[in-house]
Design an enzyme around this catalytic site. Sequence first.
Site, PDB file in Angstrom:
ATOM      1  N   GLU A  17       7.896   5.982 -15.391  1.00  0.00           N
ATOM      2  CA  GLU A  17       8.538   4.698 -15.663  1.00  0.00           C
ATOM      3  C   GLU A  17       8.208   3.641 -14.608  1.00  0.00           C
ATOM      4  O   GLU A  17       7.997   2.466 -14.933  1.00  0.00           O
ATOM      5  CB  GLU A  17      10.059   4.876 -15.750  1.00  0.00           C
ATOM      6  N   LEU A  18       8.171   4.059 -13.335  1.00  0.00           N
ATOM      7  CA  LEU A  18       7.886   3.083 -12.287  1.00  0.00           C
ATOM      8  C   LEU A  18       6.449   2.578 -12.383  1.00  0.00           C
ATOM      9  O   LEU A  18       6.186   1.386 -12.171  1.00  0.00           O
ATOM     10  CB  LEU A  18       8.144   3.696 -10.908  1.00  0.00           C
ATOM     11  N   CYS A 523      -1.214   7.580 -10.745  1.00  0.00           N
ATOM     12  CA  CYS A 523      -0.697   8.936 -10.861  1.00  0.00           C
ATOM     13  C   CYS A 523      -1.800   9.863 -11.352  1.00  0.00           C
ATOM     14  O   CYS A 523      -2.693   9.441 -12.098  1.00  0.00           O
ATOM     15  CB  CYS A 523       0.480   9.001 -11.829  1.00  0.00           C
ATOM     16  N   TRP A 568      -7.180  19.349  -5.903  1.00  0.00           N
ATOM     17  CA  TRP A 568      -6.455  18.482  -6.822  1.00  0.00           C
ATOM     18  C   TRP A 568      -5.924  19.232  -8.039  1.00  0.00           C
ATOM     19  O   TRP A 568      -5.604  18.639  -9.055  1.00  0.00           O
ATOM     20  CB  TRP A 568      -7.337  17.310  -7.240  1.00  0.00           C
ATOM     21  N   GLU A 612      -9.576  16.162   3.029  1.00  0.00           N
ATOM     22  CA  GLU A 612      -8.155  16.392   2.742  1.00  0.00           C
ATOM     23  C   GLU A 612      -7.763  17.851   2.915  1.00  0.00           C
ATOM     24  O   GLU A 612      -6.639  18.172   3.318  1.00  0.00           O
ATOM     25  CB  GLU A 612      -7.862  15.925   1.314  1.00  0.00           C
ATOM     26  N   CYS A 650     -13.724  10.262  -0.363  1.00  0.00           N
ATOM     27  CA  CYS A 650     -12.759   9.154  -0.368  1.00  0.00           C
ATOM     28  C   CYS A 650     -12.234   8.876   1.031  1.00  0.00           C
ATOM     29  O   CYS A 650     -12.612   9.507   2.000  1.00  0.00           O
ATOM     30  CB  CYS A 650     -11.606   9.468  -1.313  1.00  0.00           C
ATOM     31  N   HIS A 701      -9.660  -0.396  -5.071  1.00  0.00           N
ATOM     32  CA  HIS A 701      -8.219  -0.220  -5.220  1.00  0.00           C
ATOM     33  C   HIS A 701      -7.489  -1.555  -5.273  1.00  0.00           C
ATOM     34  O   HIS A 701      -6.269  -1.596  -5.390  1.00  0.00           O
ATOM     35  CB  HIS A 701      -7.663   0.627  -4.073  1.00  0.00           C
TER      36      HIS A 701
END
Length: 765
Positions: A17-18, A523, A568, A612, A650, A701
Amino acid sequence: MTHAHTLGFPRMGAHRELKFALESFWRGDSSEAQLRDTGRTLRQRHWALQREAGLAQVAVGDFAWYDTTLTLAATLGALPARFGFDAKRLTLSQYFELARGRADQPAMEMTKWFDTNYHYLVPELSADTAFDGGVDWLFDEVDEALAQGLVPKPVILGPISFLWLSKVHGAQSAASAGFDRLSLLPRLVQAYRRLLAGFQQRGVQWVQVDEPVLCLDLPADWLAAFQPAYDELATPGLKLLLATYFDTAADHAVLAAQLPVQGFHIDLVRAPQQLDAWLAALPPQAVLSVGVVDGRNIWRSDLGRILAWLQPLQARLGDRLWIAPSCSLLHVPVTLAHEVKLDAEVRSWLAFATEKIGELKVLAQGLRDGVDSVAEALQANAQALAARRASGRVTNPVVQKRLQRISADMAQRHSPFVQRQAAQREALQLPPLPTTTIGSFPQTAEIRQARAAWRRGELSATDYLQRMRAEIEAVVRKQEELGLDVLVHGEAERNDMVEYFGEQLWGYAFTDNGWVQSYGSRCVKPPVLYGDVFRPEAMTVETTRYAQSLTTRHMKGMLTGPVTMLQWSFVRDDQPRDTTALQLALAIRDEVSDLEQAGIRIVQIDEPAFREGLPLRRTDWPRYLDWAVQAFKVSACSVRDDTQIHTHMCYSEFNDILPAIAALDADVITIETSRSAMELLDGFGAFDYPNEIGPGVYDIHSPRVPSVDAMVRLLQRAAEVIPAERLWVNPDCGLKTRGWPETEAALRNMVQAAQRLREGSALAA
């Protein structure tokens, strides 16, 4: 009574929703009042879930419109001076400009949050940063929780971690040379004192102060800064819970125990071995919060085992024992309640954020009222765990045999890079400073609608294929028109760079709503890697062959690398991660070979998550880097010398692992560097990185379109570090989230910048 709590909860909402509210506001389709209403609804819904699970307090401050570190910087009055904003009067629109950039200013730098796939905005500090206060949004949320009759536990990043994770803006300038941001700590602590005083005035009992940097190899002067900082932060009537996570902080337990705080949180999922050190150091009245439910993965906890382990600990600590997830639940989806299509067997093995706080409820009740009071829940849990272990879907004999046949020569190219480079230049005939993109092009509403209709059965497979091929042709023609040298097919058919491949591999399952925030409104929906990985058939060959048939220019084959496929995904926890990585590497190796046989001369194997995955402690680095490099090389080293292997990484700090990056031996690496003004490239130059490199010349971005001159300046800066004959020209990352007008404008400027440099005058300027 055992106290159960959570360090944080996902903020996007079970149905994102956000995300949709943010993007609507950014487009101008909704008002700030509507956006704020969505945020308020989500906070209250998530607090209600925590109260229903019996948690003693609700986490406040884990919500952010874009990023909690950015929000904290705005709260402290530590905004980048280059934007000219007054932190005390900061509007939401200005807040988003900091995160997304504007016409005259690039966005704040963004990088990974420790070893997760979450990205935070890096605070920009200078000798003039005053920390004189800013927005009151966090106080507003505390008041909101109090008005709901809840007990709020504010969650803030601690001052040492805030400073460590910040950067000195303009570090390359002479004025900034030698400036130590640790010198800002006394000023920063005063800002924290004001923040804590505001909590104390509102009757807050506990504040969670996150100091995850205690799990790093901190220099001595940074460790020494804790005592004076926390001596200043001691606030009468207010208790502080010092939280660490993601690794062990055992070697700093004695230091931490001397601080004037009333409790400590430690991650016993990632580092169970640290408990004894903390028990030995724990002050007599201090609380010990133990993270016993995995906050970063989605497998059910073994509640019977955890409960049996906690009982003697409770007997020793009594009410001073708190239980919690290992870290914030930001890193897992909200709830399993909406998972309708997920394989039922796999679903029974999982727990998302809501289910995890439900697990805490069972553990707390069992400690309070005895094992018999939760016997039914423990039995159901045990049955689910046993069913997973007994499932015939987890192990694949074919994969196990292939693992046994892996040899050293499978991870070695036929010739050294210098020979390969010559063969590739002869075969590819590319101009100097070749231009390309990282892979994806805008995923328009039409593309997403077609994919959704196909998945619902409303569009036949043939019609869907035709639509995707039409999108591919349009992207190829657009790239030719823009003048790009090496093309991509645009990835119209791909939902996500990991999920798309996982859907075609055995050993993966997929959720409907398992969304996790990556940054801002972005997301991702990590697939569930539950069993041995096997590629039953080619995944990208026909699409790539079709794209190549549309043009005489070189078309890159686009694949996701084994380490990123691992990082991921929600990865199985019943075998070592390096074993799973090799299984993925073998599957990707088969695809690379098939692409080469189909006539594709350039194959990109993306590894944005390589850095990462690096453990937080240096002593653990060698083992990780050994198997991560091996996995990549197994995936990439089946090709001829004249087939060019690219990889992409990244936002990350690469300097400390450059030997491992060089060991990957990719012919070309592309990296994200524009937000740091090419600072990240300096390490490659100092290391004398031997292969070709494409430093990103604009930030994908942000909707900002930099000028040709701005890109030329970045490339000139890059050419000071890397010889121009080894430079490529490309954006920072894929263009999936961008719109077509800004994409075309930016790429047109990028091609013009490269053309100027090829003329020679710009490099000499």
